[in-house]
Design a protein around this motif. Structure first.
Motif, PDB file in Angstrom:
ATOM      1  N   UNK A 225       0.830  -1.204   0.000  1.00 24.54           N
ATOM      2  CA  UNK A 225       0.000   0.000   0.000  1.00 24.54           C
ATOM      3  C   UNK A 225       0.865   1.254   0.000  1.00 24.54           C
ATOM      4  N   UNK A 226       1.935   1.232   0.768  1.00 28.43           N
ATOM      5  CA  UNK A 226       2.832   2.386   0.802  1.00 28.43           C
ATOM      6  C   UNK A 226       3.487   2.612  -0.561  1.00 28.43           C
ATOM      7  N   UNK A 227       3.814   1.525  -1.240  1.00 26.14           N
ATOM      8  CA  UNK A 227       4.414   1.673  -2.571  1.00 26.14           C
ATOM      9  C   UNK A 227       3.425   2.303  -3.551  1.00 26.14           C
ATOM     10  N   UNK A 228       2.113   2.094  -3.337  1.00 28.23           N
ATOM     11  CA  UNK A 228       1.078   2.637  -4.223  1.00 28.23           C
ATOM     12  C   UNK A 228       0.526   3.979  -3.727  1.00 28.23           C
ATOM     13  N   UNK A 229       1.145   4.596  -2.719  1.00 32.47           N
ATOM     14  CA  UNK A 229       0.504   5.746  -2.079  1.00 32.47           C
ATOM     15  C   UNK A 229       0.302   6.914  -3.050  1.00 32.47           C
ATOM     16  N   UNK A 230       1.238   7.145  -3.960  1.00 28.89           N
ATOM     17  CA  UNK A 230       1.066   8.263  -4.896  1.00 28.89           C
ATOM     18  C   UNK A 230      -0.134   8.022  -5.812  1.00 28.89           C
ATOM     19  N   UNK A 231      -0.238   6.817  -6.354  1.00 34.90           N
ATOM     20  CA  UNK A 231      -1.359   6.504  -7.242  1.00 34.90           C
ATOM     21  C   UNK A 231      -2.664   6.433  -6.467  1.00 34.90           C
ATOM     22  N   UNK A 232      -2.621   5.920  -5.232  1.00 38.54           N
ATOM     23  CA  UNK A 232      -3.820   5.912  -4.390  1.00 38.54           C
ATOM     24  C   UNK A 232      -4.310   7.330  -4.133  1.00 38.54           C
ATOM     25  N   UNK A 233      -3.386   8.233  -3.877  1.00 41.00           N
ATOM     26  CA  UNK A 233      -3.774   9.621  -3.627  1.00 41.00           C
ATOM     27  C   UNK A 233      -4.381  10.255  -4.873  1.00 41.00           C
ATOM     28  N   UNK A 234      -3.800   9.978  -6.041  1.00 43.18           N
ATOM     29  CA  UNK A 234      -4.322  10.573  -7.279  1.00 43.18           C
ATOM     30  C   UNK A 234      -5.718  10.048  -7.603  1.00 43.18           C
ATOM     31  N   UNK A 235      -5.867   8.724  -7.595  1.00 44.65           N
ATOM     32  CA  UNK A 235      -7.178   8.143  -7.914  1.00 44.65           C
ATOM     33  C   UNK A 235      -8.218   8.494  -6.865  1.00 44.65           C
ATOM     34  N   UNK A 236      -7.819   8.434  -5.601  1.00 44.11           N
ATOM     35  CA  UNK A 236      -8.757   8.791  -4.544  1.00 44.11           C
ATOM     36  C   UNK A 236      -9.140  10.255  -4.577  1.00 44.11           C
ATOM     37  N   UNK A 237      -8.177  11.127  -4.886  1.00 44.44           N
ATOM     38  CA  UNK A 237      -8.491  12.548  -4.963  1.00 44.44           C
ATOM     39  C   UNK A 237      -9.451  12.874  -6.086  1.00 44.44           C
ATOM     40  N   UNK A 238      -9.211  12.298  -7.265  1.00 46.87           N
ATOM     41  CA  UNK A 238     -10.112  12.556  -8.387  1.00 46.87           C
ATOM     42  C   UNK A 238     -11.497  11.980  -8.113  1.00 46.87           C
ATOM     43  N   UNK A 239     -11.557  10.785  -7.522  1.00 48.49           N
ATOM     44  CA  UNK A 239     -12.859  10.186  -7.195  1.00 48.49           C
ATOM     45  C   UNK A 239     -13.616  11.043  -6.196  1.00 48.49           C
ATOM     46  N   UNK A 240     -12.932  11.524  -5.183  1.00 47.61           N
ATOM     47  CA  UNK A 240     -13.591  12.373  -4.184  1.00 47.61           C
ATOM     48  C   UNK A 240     -14.049  13.687  -4.785  1.00 47.61           C
ATOM     49  N   UNK A 241     -13.204  14.280  -5.631  1.00 44.91           N
ATOM     50  CA  UNK A 241     -13.591  15.538  -6.270  1.00 44.91           C
ATOM     51  C   UNK A 241     -14.796  15.339  -7.185  1.00 44.91           C
ATOM     52  N   UNK A 242     -14.825  14.218  -7.914  1.00 44.69           N
ATOM     53  CA  UNK A 242     -15.964  13.947  -8.780  1.00 44.69           C
ATOM     54  C   UNK A 242     -17.248  13.764  -7.994  1.00 44.69           C
ATOM     55  N   UNK A 243     -17.183  13.048  -6.876  1.00 40.19           N
ATOM     56  CA  UNK A 243     -18.377  12.865  -6.048  1.00 40.19           C
ATOM     57  C   UNK A 243     -18.842  14.188  -5.447  1.00 40.19           C
ATOM     58  N   UNK A 244     -17.895  15.034  -5.039  1.00 35.72           N
ATOM     59  CA  UNK A 244     -18.267  16.339  -4.492  1.00 35.72           C
ATOM     60  C   UNK A 244     -18.923  17.210  -5.558  1.00 35.72           C
ATOM     61  N   UNK A 245     -18.390  17.177  -6.769  1.00 33.20           N
ATOM     62  CA  UNK A 245     -18.979  17.953  -7.867  1.00 33.20           C
ATOM     63  C   UNK A 245     -20.388  17.471  -8.186  1.00 33.20           C
ATOM     64  N   UNK A 246     -20.577  16.151  -8.175  1.00 41.53           N
ATOM     65  CA  UNK A 246     -21.907  15.607  -8.439  1.00 41.53           C
ATOM     66  C   UNK A 246     -22.870  15.967  -7.316  1.00 41.53           C
TER      67      UNK A 246
END
Length: 748
Positions: A225-246
């Motif tokens: 999980x730590x090795x994927x933290x940058x990609x987790x942050x990017x995907x999670x951030x975009x998903x959260x922003x999309x849900x907030x926009x909706x």
């Protein structure tokens, strides 16, 4: 500082020569080019839209963009949720105009869609090598999804983009330190702007990352999980922003899909439709690849495998997301599979058969085949076969196998294909058979000949060196010969399974192409031979619009709009309900009959209108041109600047259903007093028919016509005739209506 004072420059490092493309690379390029040419030639036989109203919507948006109106529809401001494909298709209206734009779009699709083979090959190459990876690359060009090149749909661009994004996701999961993370984010963004449905890939790949960590041994999950933290942050951030926009904008944020507001189907319906969509994915992938993928998932060692485990994570997460999303969207449809909604994961499934060798057992493959194919026996006939070409093709061939039981026949065909594919990948059940004595003897002889040839070559090397001080190097094979040799070397234990999948895909492709050609033949009957007949009838510089009257979503008027430059807007009278997605200018009728609109961004109705064929019959003041067609409607051009209604007739009976409403209504906007004359033909001898007008009763004796008149004033007149019958069969028929005043007589 002088020239002599400058420090000596370091000698330039010799640049490494660029690596020449391998033979397999040329094979992939040749496959894509050949497929693009083949599907372009096939699309030339489908010059009309097939999927309604999607193709018409994207065509309107592309034409508006080409005309400089931006991302609008028919010039009206509208939120287009899939702008990237619209922009890609818009040059077709610049190059050839509306009459030939559809053919140019087919060429664009044929250039773009075959690119799906490249990410499929790149993904498979990381697991099985470049040579064997040619098999899934070729299969990715043989599915029914490639028939979409004949249609003006966003999937033509979305498929290769989604495949590239999923291939990048696999690379990022397999090696968290790879540089695939940035291309992954870029490709996901492009895919989402190509088709808004693919926004679901953001949370799906986020789930794939979590699944990738969970598949590790217990002590390695947190470091993963730590090795994927940058990609987790990017995907999670975009998903959260999309849900907030909706959440902030609601369904308005998805543009044309805002009609889903308030849509809340039950859980049972969502599960049933999701299951049907999953069966569509199984069918369109050739059955055996889906069975191989499921069999791979049934073994723990495959999840722990660093080459196959990331592939299974991506397949599982994206398949579940796409199936559930499309199942929810189609929950209100009884029997309708839309395979293009879930086909984005098909290229990944096609990789499964070539990686399954040595990783699954025949028992696992047979069990997976049964689980995925037995439900086909209970799948009903599809209401929209052009949206479920693979599933419908299996059902049609199943009907040929078992007449009267097409569902059972389709299940048997799919099960046989999956079992044969598993047998060819794994081998026959039980221990492997020992080679025959003849085979062993031939193998020993071949090895002996090879040893003798090597010894002879080593012994003669000094004499060859003395004979020629400068030996002539052997001629390098050409690129074409290397590419053909690489294709010929594709002889692996999985070649038989690939051939089975290819045969089933081609069967589905052939049926889908034939069915699509039949739809086009039926549509040709709806249009005149000259598809640009409106432009030719009105002449240059005359702007026209469509006048919607009834609920006619799939009529020929929108086809006329697609092929005629002069048709630039769609106007809908209050009687036009259920117009569905799209930009429509709502019009009202003023007191003098003038058509006006107050829809933002809409121009006032032009003086030329294409009135759709329907139940109601309008007439206009000062008509200078009236061209009636049986199926395409009536083209009307008036002498004034604005169209003004003279009459609007609502007949009592609907010819399509044979039912009557017992009311004939005629609205007249008269400029002077006069009379309206009605003539009814006689009904059958067994009926007594009459009608009431303003308190007066008119008997309609059988066997002869009856004529009577009603006065009209210089204003709006609403004439209502009450009828004594409710069925059209055997009843008197309205033969003619004429308005007579001081200016003459006009047939209404």
């Amino acid at each position: 500082m002088t020239t002599f004072d400058r420090p000596a420059e370091a000698p330039a490092r010799a640049r490494a020569p660029l690596a020449r493309p391998s033979a397999e690379t040329w094979c992939v390029a040749a496959l894509a080019v050949a497929a693009g040419l083949a599907y372009w030639l096939l699309a030339r036989s489908s010059p009309l839209p097939v999927v309604f109203p999607d193709e018409l919507i994207y065509g309107d948006a592309a034409r508006s963009f080409a005309a400089g109106h931006g991302l609008t529809m028919r010039g009206v401001s509208a939120s287009v949720p899939n702008p990237l494909y619209v922009v890609l298709a818009s040059p077709a209206w610049i190059v050839g105009g509306s009459a030939s734009a559809f053919s140019v779009v087919h060429a664009i699709n044929a250039l773009v869609a075959p690119l799906v083979a490249i990410p499929t090959w790149l993904l498979a190459r990381r697991i099985v090598g470049p040579r064997l990876a040619l098999a899934p690359a070729a299969l990715s060009l043989a599915g029914t999804w490639m028939l979409l090149t004949s249609e003006l749909l966003t999937e033509n661009l979305a498929y290769p983009l989604a495949a590239a994004a999923l291939a990048a996701a696999y690379a990022a999961l397999r090696d968290p330190r790879s540089r695939a993370r940035v291309p992954l984010i870029v490709l996901l963004a492009l895919a989402t702007f190509t088709r808004i449905q693919l926004a679901v890939l953001w949370p799906a790949l986020l789930a794939a990352l979590l699944l990738d960590a969970f598949r590790q041994a217990p002590g390695r999950r947190l470091p993963r999980l730590r090795a994927h933290r940058a990609l987790l942050a990017a995907l999670g951030g975009v998903t959260t922003a999309g849900l907030a926009y909706f959440a902030a904008r609601g369904w308005d944020s998805v543009g044309l899909y805002e009609s889903l507001r308030g849509f809340s189907p039950g859980l049972g319906r969502v599960i049933r439709r999701s299951g049907a969509q999953g069966l569509g994915l199984v069918a369109m992938s050739g059955v055996a690849p889906a069975a191989a993928a499921l069999a791979l998932m049934g073994r723990r060692d495959n999840w722990r495998d660093e080459a196959v485990g990331p592939l299974l994570c991506v397949i599982a997460a994206t398949s579940a997301a796409l199936v559930l999303e499309s199942g929810w969207f189609l929950a209100d449809v009884r029997s309708w599979i839309v395979e293009r909604y879930v086909g984005y994961v098909a290229p990944l499934l096609l990789v499964a058969p070539v990686v399954a060798r040595g990783r699954i057992s025949f028992r696992a493959g047979a069990l997976a085949a049964a689980v995925l194919t037995v439900p086909l026996a209970f799948l009903p006939a599809q209401g929209e076969p052009w949206e479920s070409k693979a599933t419908s093709a299996l059902r049609a061939r199943g009907g040929d196998l078992l007449p009267g039981h097409p569902a059972l026949g389709s299940m048997l065909i799919a099960l046989a294909a999956a079992l044969l594919g598993a047998w060819l990948v794994v081998g026959a059940p039980g221990a492997p058979r020992r080679a025959s004595r003849r085979t062993r003897r031939e193998t020993a002889r071949a090895r002996a000949r090879d040893r003798a040839r090597r010894h002879a070559s080593a012994a003669s090397a000094p004499s060859r060196a003395r004979a020629s001080a400068r030996p002539v190097p052997p001629r390098a094979p050409s690129r074409l010969s290397r590419a053909l040799a690489a294709a010929a070397r594709l002889r692996t234990p999985t070649a038989g399974a690939v051939a089975v999948v290819l045969a089933l895909l081609v069967l589905e492709l052939q049926w889908g192409a034939a069915y699509q050609a039949g739809i086009v033949r039926d549509e040709r009957a709806l249009l005149p031979a000259d598809r640009a007949w409106i432009d030719h009838a009105l002449g240059p510089g005359v702007r026209a619009g469509i006048l919607e009257i009834d609920q006619q979503l799939l009529d020929s008027n929108h086809l006329n709009e697609l092929f005629n430059e002069s048709v630039q807007a769609d106007y809908a009278l209050p009687t036009a309900d259920g117009l569905g997605p799209g930009a429509h200018c709502r019009v009202a009728v003023a007191g003098d009959g003038t058509l006006t609109t107050r829809t933002p961004g809409c121009a006032q109705p032009p003086r030329a209108l294409l009135v759709e064929p329907g139940l109601h019959r309008p007439r206009f003041h000062a008509e200078v041109k009236r061209i009636h067609t049986e199926r395409s409607g009536t083209l009307v051009e008036v002498g004034g600047a604005r169209p003004r209604l003279l009459s609007y007739l609502t007949p009592p009976c609907n010819p399509a259903t044979g039912r009557c409403t017992s009311l004939l209504r005629l609205q007249v906007w008269a400029d002077r007093p006069g009379r309206v004359w009605f003539r009814f033909g006689g009904g059958s001898e067994r009926g007594n028919f009459a009608l009431v007008v303003g308190g007066d009763i008119h008997d309609l004796p059988p066997g002869r016509s009856t004529t009577f008149s009603v006065p009209v004033e210089r204003r709006y007149n609403d004439i209502r005739l009450r009828l004594s019958w409710l069925r059209a069969e055997g009843a008197p028929q309205l033969e003619r209506i004429v308005l007579r005043d001081a200016g003459g007589a006009i047939s209404l």
